[in-house]
Design a protein around this motif. Structure first.
Motif, PDB file in Angstrom:
ATOM      1  N   LEU A 229      37.322  12.182  15.485  1.00 57.13           N
ATOM      2  CA  LEU A 229      37.956  13.255  16.252  1.00 57.13           C
ATOM      3  C   LEU A 229      39.429  12.961  16.459  1.00 57.13           C
ATOM      4  O   LEU A 229      40.281  13.851  16.313  1.00 57.13           O
ATOM      5  N   ASP A 230      39.762  11.706  16.747  1.00 56.02           N
ATOM      6  CA  ASP A 230      41.168  11.326  16.905  1.00 56.02           C
ATOM      7  C   ASP A 230      41.945  11.579  15.619  1.00 56.02           C
ATOM      8  O   ASP A 230      43.072  12.092  15.653  1.00 56.02           O
ATOM      9  N   ALA A 231      41.350  11.223  14.488  1.00 53.95           N
ATOM     10  CA  ALA A 231      42.029  11.404  13.209  1.00 53.95           C
ATOM     11  C   ALA A 231      42.257  12.882  12.913  1.00 53.95           C
ATOM     12  O   ALA A 231      43.346  13.283  12.460  1.00 53.95           O
ATOM     13  N   TYR A 232      41.254  13.719  13.199  1.00 56.38           N
ATOM     14  CA  TYR A 232      41.413  15.149  12.927  1.00 56.38           C
ATOM     15  C   TYR A 232      42.396  15.780  13.916  1.00 56.38           C
ATOM     16  O   TYR A 232      43.183  16.661  13.539  1.00 56.38           O
ATOM     17  N   THR A 233      42.370  15.314  15.154  1.00 61.53           N
ATOM     18  CA  THR A 233      43.335  15.819  16.135  1.00 61.53           C
ATOM     19  C   THR A 233      44.755  15.486  15.698  1.00 61.53           C
ATOM     20  O   THR A 233      45.671  16.313  15.815  1.00 61.53           O
ATOM     21  N   ASP A 234      44.958  14.277  15.186  1.00 64.13           N
ATOM     22  CA  ASP A 234      46.275  13.883  14.693  1.00 64.13           C
ATOM     23  C   ASP A 234      46.715  14.757  13.522  1.00 64.13           C
ATOM     24  O   ASP A 234      47.883  15.147  13.424  1.00 64.13           O
ATOM     25  N   LEU A 235      45.778  15.069  12.620  1.00 65.28           N
ATOM     26  CA  LEU A 235      46.089  15.947  11.489  1.00 65.28           C
ATOM     27  C   LEU A 235      46.547  17.312  11.986  1.00 65.28           C
ATOM     28  O   LEU A 235      47.564  17.855  11.528  1.00 65.28           O
ATOM     29  N   MET A 236      45.813  17.860  12.935  1.00 60.65           N
ATOM     30  CA  MET A 236      46.130  19.180  13.482  1.00 60.65           C
ATOM     31  C   MET A 236      47.457  19.167  14.227  1.00 60.65           C
ATOM     32  O   MET A 236      48.302  20.071  14.057  1.00 60.65           O
ATOM     33  N   THR A 237      47.676  18.140  15.024  1.00 56.08           N
ATOM     34  CA  THR A 237      48.913  18.032  15.797  1.00 56.08           C
ATOM     35  C   THR A 237      50.117  17.927  14.873  1.00 56.08           C
ATOM     36  O   THR A 237      51.142  18.591  15.081  1.00 56.08           O
ATOM     37  N   THR A 238      50.013  17.117  13.836  1.00 55.03           N
ATOM     38  CA  THR A 238      51.113  16.938  12.885  1.00 55.03           C
ATOM     39  C   THR A 238      51.437  18.243  12.171  1.00 55.03           C
ATOM     40  O   THR A 238      52.616  18.591  11.976  1.00 55.03           O
ATOM     41  N   ALA A 239      50.399  18.993  11.802  1.00 55.28           N
ATOM     42  CA  ALA A 239      50.609  20.261  11.096  1.00 55.28           C
ATOM     43  C   ALA A 239      51.294  21.300  11.976  1.00 55.28           C
ATOM     44  O   ALA A 239      52.110  22.106  11.497  1.00 55.28           O
ATOM     45  N   LEU A 240      50.994  21.286  13.276  1.00 56.89           N
ATOM     46  CA  LEU A 240      51.528  22.311  14.187  1.00 56.89           C
ATOM     47  C   LEU A 240      52.813  21.896  14.882  1.00 56.89           C
ATOM     48  O   LEU A 240      53.509  22.740  15.456  1.00 56.89           O
ATOM     49  N   ARG A 241      53.131  20.617  14.854  1.00 58.14           N
ATOM     50  CA  ARG A 241      54.284  20.089  15.609  1.00 58.14           C
ATOM     51  C   ARG A 241      55.590  20.815  15.320  1.00 58.14           C
ATOM     52  O   ARG A 241      56.364  21.104  16.257  1.00 58.14           O
ATOM     53  N   PRO A 242      55.896  21.167  14.055  1.00 54.91           N
ATOM     54  CA  PRO A 242      57.173  21.841  13.796  1.00 54.91           C
ATOM     55  C   PRO A 242      57.304  23.216  14.462  1.00 54.91           C
ATOM     56  O   PRO A 242      58.407  23.759  14.553  1.00 54.91           O
ATOM     57  N   TYR A 243      56.196  23.778  14.915  1.00 53.40           N
ATOM     58  CA  TYR A 243      56.213  25.139  15.447  1.00 53.40           C
ATOM     59  C   TYR A 243      56.019  25.190  16.961  1.00 53.40           C
ATOM     60  O   TYR A 243      55.850  26.261  17.517  1.00 53.40           O
ATOM     61  N   SER A 244      56.047  24.035  17.603  1.00 51.28           N
ATOM     62  CA  SER A 244      55.762  23.991  19.038  1.00 51.28           C
ATOM     63  C   SER A 244      56.935  23.405  19.815  1.00 51.28           C
ATOM     64  O   SER A 244      57.600  22.479  19.351  1.00 51.28           O
ATOM     65  N   GLY A 245      57.154  23.950  21.011  1.00 52.75           N
ATOM     66  CA  GLY A 245      58.161  23.405  21.904  1.00 52.75           C
ATOM     67  C   GLY A 245      57.609  22.356  22.848  1.00 52.75           C
ATOM     68  O   GLY A 245      58.322  21.846  23.715  1.00 52.75           O
ATOM     69  N   LEU A 246      56.332  22.023  22.678  1.00 51.29           N
ATOM     70  CA  LEU A 246      55.692  21.045  23.541  1.00 51.29           C
ATOM     71  C   LEU A 246      56.022  19.622  23.107  1.00 51.29           C
ATOM     72  O   LEU A 246      56.399  19.381  21.955  1.00 51.29           O
ATOM     73  N   THR A 247      55.843  18.696  24.020  1.00 49.40           N
ATOM     74  CA  THR A 247      55.924  17.292  23.629  1.00 49.40           C
ATOM     75  C   THR A 247      54.724  16.965  22.734  1.00 49.40           C
ATOM     76  O   THR A 247      53.722  17.691  22.722  1.00 49.40           O
ATOM     77  N   GLN A 248      54.833  15.874  21.997  1.00 53.10           N
ATOM     78  CA  GLN A 248      53.738  15.440  21.133  1.00 53.10           C
ATOM     79  C   GLN A 248      52.443  15.267  21.926  1.00 53.10           C
ATOM     80  O   GLN A 248      51.370  15.693  21.498  1.00 53.10           O
ATOM     81  N   GLU A 249      52.554  14.656  23.103  1.00 50.15           N
ATOM     82  CA  GLU A 249      51.371  14.383  23.921  1.00 50.15           C
ATOM     83  C   GLU A 249      50.736  15.676  24.420  1.00 50.15           C
ATOM     84  O   GLU A 249      49.513  15.837  24.407  1.00 50.15           O
ATOM     85  N   ALA A 250      51.574  16.628  24.857  1.00 47.46           N
ATOM     86  CA  ALA A 250      51.057  17.898  25.371  1.00 47.46           C
ATOM     87  C   ALA A 250      50.402  18.713  24.260  1.00 47.46           C
ATOM     88  O   ALA A 250      49.340  19.322  24.448  1.00 47.46           O
ATOM     89  N   LEU A 251      51.035  18.721  23.082  1.00 48.91           N
ATOM     90  CA  LEU A 251      50.469  19.465  21.958  1.00 48.91           C
ATOM     91  C   LEU A 251      49.140  18.850  21.528  1.00 48.91           C
ATOM     92  O   LEU A 251      48.169  19.570  21.256  1.00 48.91           O
ATOM     93  N   ARG A 252      49.091  17.537  21.498  1.00 48.16           N
ATOM     94  CA  ARG A 252      47.852  16.871  21.093  1.00 48.16           C
ATOM     95  C   ARG A 252      46.704  17.217  22.047  1.00 48.16           C
ATOM     96  O   ARG A 252      45.576  17.460  21.605  1.00 48.16           O
ATOM     97  N   LEU A 253      47.004  17.257  23.331  1.00 51.92           N
ATOM     98  CA  LEU A 253      45.971  17.595  24.299  1.00 51.92           C
ATOM     99  C   LEU A 253      45.464  19.016  24.081  1.00 51.92           C
ATOM    100  O   LEU A 253      44.255  19.288  24.185  1.00 51.92           O
ATOM    101  N   ARG A 254      46.356  19.923  23.756  1.00 52.96           N
ATOM    102  CA  ARG A 254      45.921  21.297  23.490  1.00 52.96           C
ATOM    103  C   ARG A 254      45.097  21.377  22.205  1.00 52.96           C
ATOM    104  O   ARG A 254      44.163  22.179  22.108  1.00 52.96           O
ATOM    105  N   CYS A 255      45.431  20.539  21.232  1.00 54.30           N
ATOM    106  CA  CYS A 255      44.626  20.489  20.007  1.00 54.30           C
ATOM    107  C   CYS A 255      43.223  19.969  20.311  1.00 54.30           C
ATOM    108  O   CYS A 255      42.232  20.456  19.751  1.00 54.30           O
TER     109      CYS A 255
END
Length: 200
Positions: A128-154
């Motif tokens: 789950l951690d690995a897939y969450t990281d994949l999702m977070t990395t893919a969406l990071r360029p389009y989000s104004g959130l911090t990495q930690e906040a975006l990961r939690l939403r993922c």
């Protein structure tokens, strides 16, 4: 399905055994998958199956990892082919998730069969951690959130996706509806909270 007379390399034999095990689970459920039933269905001796998996939980864990590999590979391919647009990124991730959920219903059954197994719980967290990281990395360029906040939403979106997949597998929704709902949820999670807040 008896291929015991064919001499295979150890990796090829393992793949053949996992293929056979998935057929058993899909046709008869996890309760009917044992090292003995696998040996009989694959046409090999019991020691060969024990050599590859050791125990029934070891076999189920190997199956779970294999299904997760397929899911991750499908998601990575979908991302490579997706346009650089947040909604499209969210849509292809959602489509890949639900395609795997419907094509591999035994994934949930295998997980359920291993409830309470400490090794399995650790593996589920790892995957789950690995897939969450994949999702977070893919969406990071389009989000104004911090990495930690975006990961939690993922993490939250994936929890919702699991529940939606259960509804889909019960026939209570369609793949199209599930993909649209998860896409909307994911895109909504990209913006900082203040941007989505209701103004009074």
């Amino acid at each position: 399905m008896t291929t015991g007379s064919t001499r295979l390399s150890k990796p090829a034999r393992r793949e053949q055994l996992l293929d056979t095990a998935l057929v058993i689970v899909r046709a008869h459920g996890t309760d009917n998958l044992t090292l003995l039933s696998l040996a009989e269905a694959a046409g090999v001796s019991r020691p060969i199956v024990y050599d590859h998996f050791g125990t029934r939980p070891g076999l189920l864990i190997a199956l779970y990892r294999r299904l997760d590999d397929r899911h991750r590979t499908a998601s990575e391919k979908a991302l490579r082919d997706a346009p650089a647009d947040p909604r499209e990124i969210a849509r292809v991730l959602s489509a890949a998730y639900f395609t795997c959920a419907t094509d591999m219903p035994e994934w949930t059954a295998i997980s359920a069969a291993l409830k309470g197994n400490q090794e399995m719980e650790a593996i589920e967290r790892e995957l789950l951690d690995a897939y969450t990281d994949l999702m977070t990395t893919a969406l990071r360029p389009y989000s104004g959130l911090t990495q930690e906040a975006l990961r939690l939403r993922c993490v939250g979106a994936l929890g919702a996706a699991e529940s939606m997949a259960a509804e889909l597998n019960r026939g209570r929704t369609t793949a199209t509806e599930a993909i649209a709902a998860l896409t909307d949820l994911t895109v909504a999670g990209l913006a900082p909270e203040t941007e989505g807040a209701i103004r009074t």
